[in-house]
Write an enzyme that holds these catalytic residues in place. Structure first.
Site, PDB file in Angstrom:
ATOM      1  N   ASP A  28     -60.213  51.267  49.608  1.00 34.89           N
ATOM      2  CA  ASP A  28     -59.144  49.522  49.947  1.00 34.89           C
ATOM      3  C   ASP A  28     -58.156  50.010  48.420  1.00 34.89           C
ATOM      4  OD1 ASP A  28     -59.402  46.375  51.553  1.00 34.89           O
ATOM      5  OD2 ASP A  28     -57.659  47.150  50.318  1.00 34.89           O
ATOM      6  N   ASN A  84     -63.071  41.077  59.114  1.00 31.69           N
ATOM      7  CA  ASN A  84     -62.737  40.499  59.363  1.00 31.69           C
ATOM      8  C   ASN A  84     -62.028  40.733  60.787  1.00 31.69           C
ATOM      9  OD1 ASN A  84     -62.670  39.230  56.931  1.00 31.69           O
ATOM     10  ND2 ASN A  84     -60.622  40.164  56.182  1.00 31.69           N
ATOM     11  N   GLN A  91     -58.415  38.997  59.495  1.00 30.82           N
ATOM     12  CA  GLN A  91     -57.627  40.322  59.656  1.00 30.82           C
ATOM     13  C   GLN A  91     -55.947  41.101  59.749  1.00 30.82           C
ATOM     14  OE1 GLN A  91     -59.634  41.496  63.817  1.00 30.82           O
ATOM     15  NE2 GLN A  91     -58.475  44.155  62.718  1.00 30.82           N
ATOM     16  N   SER A  92     -55.473  41.548  58.868  1.00 27.16           N
ATOM     17  CA  SER A  92     -54.545  42.056  59.028  1.00 27.16           C
ATOM     18  C   SER A  92     -54.400  43.603  59.856  1.00 27.16           C
ATOM     19  CB  SER A  92     -53.886  41.403  57.628  1.00 27.16           C
ATOM     20  OG  SER A  92     -54.860  42.510  56.649  1.00 27.16           O
ATOM     21  N   VAL A  93     -55.003  44.454  59.562  1.00 23.49           N
ATOM     22  CA  VAL A  93     -55.308  45.148  60.646  1.00 23.49           C
ATOM     23  C   VAL A  93     -55.138  45.864  61.447  1.00 23.49           C
ATOM     24  CG1 VAL A  93     -55.091  48.001  59.664  1.00 23.49           C
ATOM     25  CG2 VAL A  93     -54.126  46.410  57.539  1.00 23.49           C
ATOM     26  N   HIS A  97     -62.416  47.477  61.318  1.00 23.50           N
ATOM     27  CA  HIS A  97     -62.740  48.815  59.834  1.00 23.50           C
ATOM     28  C   HIS A  97     -63.839  47.140  59.130  1.00 23.50           C
ATOM     29  CE1 HIS A  97     -59.161  45.755  59.216  1.00 23.50           C
ATOM     30  NE2 HIS A  97     -59.797  45.824  57.917  1.00 23.50           N
ATOM     31  N   ILE A  98     -65.274  48.088  58.296  1.00 16.25           N
ATOM     32  CA  ILE A  98     -65.798  47.073  57.686  1.00 16.25           C
ATOM     33  C   ILE A  98     -65.679  47.318  56.333  1.00 16.25           C
ATOM     34  CG2 ILE A  98     -68.413  47.632  57.427  1.00 16.25           C
ATOM     35  CD1 ILE A  98     -68.990  48.235  60.146  1.00 16.25           C
ATOM     36  N   HIS A  99     -65.151  46.058  55.812  1.00 12.48           N
ATOM     37  CA  HIS A  99     -65.353  46.310  53.630  1.00 12.48           C
ATOM     38  C   HIS A  99     -66.857  46.561  53.671  1.00 12.48           C
ATOM     39  CE1 HIS A  99     -60.865  44.472  54.453  1.00 12.48           C
ATOM     40  NE2 HIS A  99     -61.608  43.499  55.298  1.00 12.48           N
TER      41      HIS A  99
HETATM   42  P1  AMP Z   1     -58.131  42.998  56.826  1.00 11.99           P
HETATM   43  O1  AMP Z   1     -57.155  41.770  56.355  1.00 11.99           O
HETATM   44  O2  AMP Z   1     -59.594  42.842  57.118  1.00 11.99           O
HETATM   45  O3  AMP Z   1     -58.015  43.225  57.902  1.00 11.99           O
HETATM   46  O4  AMP Z   1     -57.871  44.823  56.020  1.00 11.99           O
HETATM   47  C1  AMP Z   1     -57.822  45.790  55.695  1.00 11.99           C
HETATM   48  C2  AMP Z   1     -57.318  45.755  54.646  1.00 11.99           C
HETATM   49  O5  AMP Z   1     -56.571  47.248  54.233  1.00 11.99           O
HETATM   50  C3  AMP Z   1     -57.037  45.169  53.013  1.00 11.99           C
HETATM   51  O6  AMP Z   1     -57.612  45.135  52.361  1.00 11.99           O
HETATM   52  C4  AMP Z   1     -55.816  46.132  52.684  1.00 11.99           C
HETATM   53  O7  AMP Z   1     -55.979  46.063  51.272  1.00 11.99           O
HETATM   54  C5  AMP Z   1     -56.231  47.462  52.735  1.00 11.99           C
HETATM   55  N1  AMP Z   1     -55.276  48.500  52.964  1.00 11.99           N
HETATM   56  C6  AMP Z   1     -53.886  47.988  53.643  1.00 11.99           C
HETATM   57  N2  AMP Z   1     -53.526  49.219  53.482  1.00 11.99           N
HETATM   58  C7  AMP Z   1     -54.231  50.255  53.234  1.00 11.99           C
HETATM   59  C8  AMP Z   1     -53.982  51.774  53.145  1.00 11.99           C
HETATM   60  N3  AMP Z   1     -52.899  52.014  52.738  1.00 11.99           N
HETATM   61  N4  AMP Z   1     -54.728  52.351  52.503  1.00 11.99           N
HETATM   62  C9  AMP Z   1     -56.253  51.553  52.102  1.00 11.99           C
HETATM   63  N5  AMP Z   1     -56.326  50.510  52.581  1.00 11.99           N
HETATM   64  C10 AMP Z   1     -54.945  49.671  53.052  1.00 11.99           C
END
Ligand code: AMP
Length: 111
Positions: A28, A84, A91-93, A97-99
């Site tokens: 991340d 998320n 969730q922001s992306v 995905h699994i953290h």
């Molecule tokens: P979420 O908030 O669960 O959607 O997690 C998205 C994650 O993607 C966040 O922890 C960000 O820090 C991570 N993230 C966003 N852009 C990148 C990137 N280019 N490379 C690696 N991680 C990223």
């Protein structure tokens, strides 16, 4: 197209730790723990809510990859996996995905 698809396609860089035909794992960019890895399917599923029962083997595979990475990354004192989902889930992306988080004690409950 999401930023994660662009990482899969090697259009933007990432510190990739594992790849196979089904998934990719990379660090991340804004780590929240000493170890913070994202495990993503190559299949473009926007969120867990958008997955189907047909995705069960893929979802299981992602968790197995998380377990193996935890061993590889020596998270011997434990770790946390998080998915998320949606706005309230933080969730922001919009690419499932699994953290995988570890390397320090993690508090509970989440904020
Ligand atoms: P979420 O908030 O669960 O959607 O997690 C998205 C994650 O993607 C966040 O922890 C960000 O820090 C991570 N993230 C966003 N852009 C990148 C990137 N280019 N490379 C690696 N991680 C990223």
């Amino acid at each position: 197209m999401t930023i994660f698809k662009r990482i899969i396609d090697r259009e933007i860089p990432a510190e990739i730790l594992f790849e196979d035909e089904q998934c990719l794992a990379f660090r991340d960019i804004n780590g929240q723990a000493p170890t913070h890895v994202l495990i993503i399917p190559k299949k473009e599923i926007p969120s867990l809510d958008d997955s189907t029962d047909d995705d069960a083997p893929l979802l299981g595979h992602l968790l197995c990859v998380a377990r193996k990475l935890a061993v590889q990354l020596q998270l011997t004192d434990g770790y946390r996996t998080v998915i998320n989902c949606g706005r309230n889930g933080g969730q922001s992306v919009n690419h499932l995905h699994i953290h995988l988080l570890g390397g320090r004690p993690l508090s509970w409950p989440p904020g």
